[in-house]
Design an enzyme around this catalytic site. Structure first.
Site, mmCIF file in Angstrom:
data_model
loop_
_atom_site.group_PDB
_atom_site.id
_atom_site.type_symbol
_atom_site.label_atom_id
_atom_site.label_comp_id
_atom_site.label_asym_id
_atom_site.label_seq_id
_atom_site.Cartn_x
_atom_site.Cartn_y
_atom_site.Cartn_z
ATOM 1 N N ASN A 7 13.263 13.138 15.436
ATOM 2 C CA ASN A 7 13.063 12.294 14.113
ATOM 3 C C ASN A 7 11.905 12.772 13.475
ATOM 4 O O ASN A 7 10.643 12.812 13.802
ATOM 5 C CB ASN A 7 12.831 10.726 14.376
ATOM 6 C CG ASN A 7 12.823 9.948 13.081
ATOM 7 O OD1 ASN A 7 12.291 10.457 12.243
ATOM 8 N ND2 ASN A 7 13.443 8.871 13.264
ATOM 9 N N HIS A 10 8.306 11.527 9.684
ATOM 10 C CA HIS A 10 6.926 11.679 9.729
ATOM 11 C C HIS A 10 6.279 13.001 8.813
ATOM 12 O O HIS A 10 5.363 12.723 8.207
ATOM 13 C CB HIS A 10 6.094 11.395 10.800
ATOM 14 C CG HIS A 10 6.150 10.092 11.377
ATOM 15 N ND1 HIS A 10 5.781 8.996 10.568
ATOM 16 C CD2 HIS A 10 6.467 9.298 12.476
ATOM 17 C CE1 HIS A 10 5.901 7.635 11.168
ATOM 18 N NE2 HIS A 10 6.305 8.343 12.440
ATOM 19 N N HIS A 43 15.929 9.178 8.576
ATOM 20 C CA HIS A 43 16.228 7.751 8.048
ATOM 21 C C HIS A 43 16.052 7.765 6.532
ATOM 22 O O HIS A 43 14.899 7.799 6.150
ATOM 23 C CB HIS A 43 15.090 6.715 8.872
ATOM 24 C CG HIS A 43 15.483 5.415 8.366
ATOM 25 N ND1 HIS A 43 14.769 4.292 8.870
ATOM 26 C CD2 HIS A 43 16.304 4.785 7.556
ATOM 27 C CE1 HIS A 43 15.282 3.114 8.455
ATOM 28 N NE2 HIS A 43 16.095 3.481 7.433
ATOM 29 N N ARG A 45 15.887 5.893 3.560
ATOM 30 C CA ARG A 45 15.602 4.419 3.332
ATOM 31 C C ARG A 45 15.588 3.929 2.092
ATOM 32 O O ARG A 45 15.838 4.835 0.937
ATOM 33 C CB ARG A 45 14.049 3.835 3.631
ATOM 34 C CG ARG A 45 13.545 4.220 4.885
ATOM 35 C CD ARG A 45 12.050 3.758 5.125
ATOM 36 N NE ARG A 45 11.819 2.478 4.491
ATOM 37 C CZ ARG A 45 11.714 1.293 5.572
ATOM 38 N NH1 ARG A 45 11.730 1.398 6.736
ATOM 39 N NH2 ARG A 45 11.713 -0.002 4.780
ATOM 40 N N ARG A 49 10.877 5.910 0.899
ATOM 41 C CA ARG A 49 9.568 6.302 1.111
ATOM 42 C C ARG A 49 9.090 7.409 1.870
ATOM 43 O O ARG A 49 7.935 8.008 1.814
ATOM 44 C CB ARG A 49 8.752 4.914 2.094
ATOM 45 C CG ARG A 49 9.107 5.075 3.466
ATOM 46 C CD ARG A 49 7.868 4.098 4.069
ATOM 47 N NE ARG A 49 8.256 2.511 3.589
ATOM 48 C CZ ARG A 49 8.330 1.668 4.667
ATOM 49 N NH1 ARG A 49 7.813 1.761 6.219
ATOM 50 N NH2 ARG A 49 8.489 0.451 4.347
ATOM 51 N N GLU A 70 20.257 7.715 9.737
ATOM 52 C CA GLU A 70 19.974 6.497 10.038
ATOM 53 C C GLU A 70 20.041 6.071 8.420
ATOM 54 O O GLU A 70 19.264 6.456 7.794
ATOM 55 C CB GLU A 70 18.647 6.220 10.594
ATOM 56 C CG GLU A 70 18.453 6.549 12.081
ATOM 57 C CD GLU A 70 16.982 6.084 12.521
ATOM 58 O OE1 GLU A 70 16.147 5.538 11.861
ATOM 59 O OE2 GLU A 70 16.665 6.895 13.575
ATOM 60 N N THR A 101 11.085 0.564 11.800
ATOM 61 C CA THR A 101 12.062 -0.288 11.917
ATOM 62 C C THR A 101 11.649 -1.363 13.175
ATOM 63 O O THR A 101 11.335 -0.854 14.367
ATOM 64 C CB THR A 101 13.537 0.562 12.572
ATOM 65 O OG1 THR A 101 13.492 1.654 11.809
ATOM 66 C CG2 THR A 101 14.558 -0.470 12.463
ATOM 67 N N GLU A 151 22.316 2.377 20.059
ATOM 68 C CA GLU A 151 21.043 2.997 20.403
ATOM 69 C C GLU A 151 20.263 1.875 20.760
ATOM 70 O O GLU A 151 20.080 0.852 19.982
ATOM 71 C CB GLU A 151 20.463 3.584 19.097
ATOM 72 C CG GLU A 151 18.915 4.444 19.385
ATOM 73 C CD GLU A 151 18.436 5.087 18.440
ATOM 74 O OE1 GLU A 151 19.170 5.628 17.453
ATOM 75 O OE2 GLU A 151 17.025 5.078 18.390
ATOM 76 N N HIS A 190 12.517 4.729 20.146
ATOM 77 C CA HIS A 190 11.546 3.825 19.286
ATOM 78 C C HIS A 190 10.421 3.602 20.301
ATOM 79 O O HIS A 190 10.613 3.137 21.121
ATOM 80 C CB HIS A 190 12.050 2.526 18.853
ATOM 81 C CG HIS A 190 11.128 2.183 17.574
ATOM 82 N ND1 HIS A 190 9.910 1.692 17.627
ATOM 83 C CD2 HIS A 190 11.593 2.133 16.350
ATOM 84 C CE1 HIS A 190 9.657 1.532 16.433
ATOM 85 N NE2 HIS A 190 10.479 1.831 15.577
ATOM 86 N N GLY A 191 9.245 4.270 19.761
ATOM 87 C CA GLY A 191 8.171 4.262 20.860
ATOM 88 C C GLY A 191 7.973 4.952 22.047
ATOM 89 O O GLY A 191 7.023 4.884 22.718
#
Ligand code: PXP
Length: 238
Positions: A7, A10, A43, A45, A49, A70, A101, A151, A190-191
């Protein structure tokens, strides 16, 4: 063996901090593929952003692996997805105030709209995944709605430790088995980071792990010294 989806949101976060042209997530997708990424996730959005529409269109043209887009399940995003035609779309919940998310989709409260949305995307030959918490109820609804993939949200697993983390891991394992029995392909994310990924990666039939933050953080750690050295050399040599 699970594959790796990288992903790159960032990278776009850093660019948007200055609203300039660098770093360009499209370039970094190329580097992620060089490193062995099996797919690239972004993603888009509603608030734009980080990732911009231009990024997604360019990624679709330039990446050699697969594009996982996403989006929130809204009319605007579904139209964009049908123009871009990514390899697959992951539907995620979205709130304006959130830092990232925060939880999985609540499939029950949106059943009819989601059935239409998923059908619509599949008519365009796009496979569709649901980002959900590892709960039997959400998995059953994923099947009913017609998703190809799910997911599983690993955020809770990543935050917990000790016996609580072990219990959450068991929930993720059981959810994976249940989904497989229903014919759903299972991804997770995630994480996930360099310390906690192995237990998730070793779950039987885990298809793909989507990882962003820890990889970009590691990239800074590995790369900053060299980039400072280059700048220092420019300043001091003439
Ligand atoms: N999967 C989904 C659905 C996400 O929304 C995110 C965060 O953008 C990730 C995976 C990656 O999470 P992380 O950046 O914590 O690795």
């Amino acid at each position: 063996m699970a594959t790796l989806g990288v992903n790159i949101d960032h990278i776009a976060n850093v660019r948007q901090a200055r609203k300039t042209v660098e770093p360009d997530p499209v370039q970094f997708a190329f580097l992620a593929e060089l490193g062995g990424a099996d797919s690239i996730t972004v993603h888009l959005r509603e608030d734009r952003r980080h990732i911009q529409d231009r990024d997604v269109f360019l990624l679709k043209e330039t990446i050699k692996t697969k594009l996982n887009l996403e989006i929130a399940a809204t009319d605007e995003m579904l139209e964009i997805a049908k123009k871009i035609l990514p390899d697959y779309v992951t539907l995620v919940p979205e709130k304006r105030e959130e830092v990232t998310t925060e939880g999985g989709l609540d499939l029950k409260s949106n059943l009819q709209y989601l059935k239409k949305a998923v059908g619509n995307l599949k008519d365009s030959n796009i496979e569709v995944s649901a980002f959900i918490d590892p709960l039997g109820e959400q998995i059953n609804y994923s099947k009913e709605i017609g998703f190809d993939f799910i997911e599983l949200h690993t955020g809770k697993y990543a935050e917990l430790s000790g016996s609580e983390q072990y219990k959450e891991l068991q929930r993720i394992i059981e959810s994976t088995h249940l989904a497989n029995d229903l014919g759903l392909v299972v991804n997770a994310g995630h994480g996930l980071n360099y310390n906690n990924v192995k237990k998730i990666a070793s779950i039987n039939n885990m298809n793909e792990l989507n990882i962003g933050h820890s990889i970009v953080a590691r990239a800074l750690a590995i790369g900053l010294e060299k980039s400072v050295r280059e700048m220092k050399s420019l300043i001091t040599s003439n």
